[in-house]
Enzyme design. Structure first.
Site, short mmCIF file in Angstrom:
data_model
loop_
_atom_site.label_atom_id
_atom_site.label_comp_id
_atom_site.label_asym_id
_atom_site.label_seq_id
_atom_site.Cartn_x
_atom_site.Cartn_y
_atom_site.Cartn_z
N GLU A 1 0.83 -1.21 0.00
CA GLU A 1 0.00 0.00 0.00
C GLU A 1 0.86 1.26 0.00
O GLU A 1 0.52 2.26 -0.65
CB GLU A 1 -0.93 -0.03 1.22
CG GLU A 1 -1.98 -1.13 1.11
CD GLU A 1 -2.78 -1.33 2.38
OE1 GLU A 1 -4.02 -1.34 2.32
OE2 GLU A 1 -2.17 -1.47 3.46
N GLU B 1 -3.08 -9.34 3.51
CA GLU B 1 -3.76 -9.26 4.81
C GLU B 1 -4.79 -10.36 5.02
O GLU B 1 -5.00 -10.84 6.15
CB GLU B 1 -4.45 -7.89 4.96
CG GLU B 1 -3.50 -6.73 5.19
CD GLU B 1 -2.97 -6.14 3.89
OE1 GLU B 1 -2.42 -5.03 3.93
OE2 GLU B 1 -3.12 -6.79 2.84
#
Length: 357
Positions: free
Chosen positions: A209, A229
């Site tokens: 990210e 994740e």
């Protein structure tokens, strides 16, 4: 079984002469090496590589590395054991440094942010340092490069640092930390100077990210990128899913096929299955590295290329267009709703006024 045991014993017995010769060769391995390995300057120095250079038996002295023009692209080459050379930890002029991050400049033109945490995990202190880096870069530099002299780029958000706050306060502490991380990513994306992610090794979860929110990525060929994740029971919370939606809107904008769902499917499938690009080329196929980004085959050239890329982009940098994402998503959703709406839905969906008794 007895047959197998007998076969093992017979095989070992057959190879005993070879093993004896091999062990004797190991004991006397120094007999096959030149004398300067065990006596003289090399023996006194404790190895062939020293701060003065590496031993050259032809000249009989320690000599430094060659200074070829190609090495100018490698400001911090990987050093051999015992060798002296430039260290990125102390290079340049330091503007800020703490246990989490170092902000420094090698040339007074570009600011470099080097993460110092274990596995370069993004802790609240790292996020605070990155926001400070953007502020300093906008004030005094042409661009910002996020680079660390060792691997990885970043293994993700530092979940362990959030644990004490979660135990003490509860979920609200996690929400606050996540919001701060989201604001950091947006600060990087909408910085008034180009932010370049110099990627090497792992760029997973929050590290991915962090990279996709930069204006440009310069990736070493052996870079592993992905939103992982889901593999630990979480969802990307620092803007990774928003990035997928934004890329889908941008791709749909320049395509003759305006069905947004087709562009969203691949990105969200990759996130849902925690897919990781096992190279910069494969990460490009997943959409985490763009075709406009650069791929560098030599890891020691990563900083040089990233700094030059930041300077070049800065010459005509205007920042991202937020409207592409917002308007693209809204327009696509409106068209989708209109296309799927059945005749008579407008009448059926009108809420009837309650009748008075």
């Amino acid at each position: 079984p007895r047959g197998v045991r007998d076969l093992v014993v017979a095989t070992a017995t057959m190879h005993l002469p070879f093993l004896e010769r091999h062990l004797l060769a190991v004991d006397s391995v120094h007999d096959g090496l030149p004398a300067w390995v065990f006596e003289g300057p090399v023996a006194e120095a404790g190895g062939v590589h020293t701060a003065e250079g590496s031993w050259n038996p032809n000249t009989g002295r320690f000599e430094p590395r060659r200074r070829l023009p190609v090495y100018e692209r490698q400001p911090f080459p990987e050093l051999l054991r015992g060798e002296a050379g430039p260290r990125f930890e102390t290079a340049g002029r330091t503007l800020h440094e703490d246990d989490a991050i170092r902000l420094w400049t090698p040339d007074e033109a570009v600011l470099v942010a080097s993460i110092k945490t274990k596995m370069h995990a993004i802790s609240p202190a790292v996020a605070e340092g990155l926001q400070q880096a953007v502020d300093r870069a906008e004030a005094d530099f042409e661009g910002l490069v996020i680079w660390s002299g060792d691997e990885p780029f970043s293994a993700g958000a530092d979940l362990q640092s959030m644990l004490p706050a979660y135990v003490a306060v509860g979920v609200s502490a996690i929400e606050e930390a996540e919001h701060h991380l989201q604001q950091t990513m947006l600060r990087l994306r909408y910085a008034q100077v180009p932010v370049v992610a110099a990627m090497r090794g792992l760029a997973l979860g929050g590290g991915c990210e962090l990279a996709v929110h930069c204006a440009r990525r310069v990736a070493h060929l052996e870079t592993y990128v992905g939103l992982v994740e889901v593999g630990v029971g979480l969802v990307p919370g620092a803007g990774g899913l928003a990035y997928i939606a934004r890329r889908a809107a941008e791709n749909a904008r320049f395509s003759t096929d305006k069905d947004l769902l087709k562009f969203l499917t691949d990105g969200f499938t990759a996130a849902a299955m925690a897919k990781v690009g096992t190279s910069a080329i494969e990460s490009r196929k997943l959409g985490y590295v763009l075709h406009s980004d650069l791929v560098v085959p030599h890891k020691d050239e990563l900083l040089f290329v990233s700094i030059n890329e930041a300077i070049e982009i800065a010459k005509k940098y205007n920042g991202p267009e937020a409207a592409i994402f917002v308007n693209g998503i809204l327009d696509a959703l409106r068209k989708k709703i209109r296309a799927e709406r059945q005749p008579g839905d407008e009448v059926a969906n009108v809420r009837k006024k309650p009748q008075k008794n």
